[in-house]
Design a protein around this motif. Sequence first.
Motif: not given
Length: 345
Positions: A211, A253, A88-89, A256-257, A92-93, A208-209, A85-86
């Motif tokens: 999600s 993710i 990938c996130s 919701h990206s 994107l963040l 992303c977050i 999760f983190w």
Amino acid sequence: MSTKESVKMKAYNFVTSIKTAAFVVGSAIIIFAALRNSLTWHAQHFWGASGDLWEEQWRLILHITGEDEFLLYVVGPFLASFIPFWSCSIPLLIMDITKKPNFLYQYKIQQDKNIDLKWKEVRHGILIVLRNQVISFMTICGFYPLMKWRGLVQHGPELPTFQWVLVELCVFVLIEELLFYYAHRLLHHRQVYKRVHKIHHEWTAPICISSIYCHPIEAFFSNYAPVFCGPLVYGSHLSTVYLWVVIATVNTINAHSGYHFPGFPSNEAHDFHHLKFTEMFGVLGILDRLHNTDMHFRASKHYERHQTYFSLTPIKQLVPDPSQNVKQAKCPTDTVETPHTSDGF
């Protein structure tokens, strides 16, 4: 619409949903098998790995944990979700906040939204996500005794065959689609939406977050329980559970990206759900087709862009929206801002 026409429409939607299921699941199997075989080949030929590559990695996990059941059945699945999760996130963040690098930011689906995304908003979202990941850990703690009660604790060093893993993953996907769709429809009931699901839809252009940015009740019933029910019902080997949790995490993710990247499964459908609120409640689109909750989506430009593509040109340029140049009739959902307008489904 007459009763006869209604029956014909339902039959058509049922047949179409079956075709959709076969295409989506079949395509996923082919892609997953190709990636697995490719990774195995490269590991063996360039990194000097043995022919028992995957069993060696599993034995390493068993050695590190000392086969402690709490570490294997609770901490392991949690990390199989938390780490991807983190991983990938965070990139994107960074893109969402900085809008750089530009060659990747151009794949943003709704570029007119979240233009001035502030760190304060992101920090608030991260705190909600971390709270829900604690709920994820508690959910896994709850499923573990259920698995022991059913006698489903399997973590031996010998892995199931790859073909059997594919069968199990197909079952997991269909169980998740079934449970998530109806849970999600329930969350859009007027009374439930305003008390629970409205939090998740604060993001009309998802990042992303978002999600797992949601109410704790939604986190359990909609996000986590549908994922773990498949392995619970099927009695899978723990290694398959780890793999499934990673796949489910990366998939949500991606959904919701807010970016439609080349080579990635299309997330236009769920992005449309956040934009319009009233359609596309499922993961695969199978039950949306069956229940006709994709009618306006199929009439939109998002549907034409709803494809995995392999060109470096952004899909919005490959399939441009003519409404940008030609004034078109307004979509019936264009003025809908909230889904809680009826008491039922």
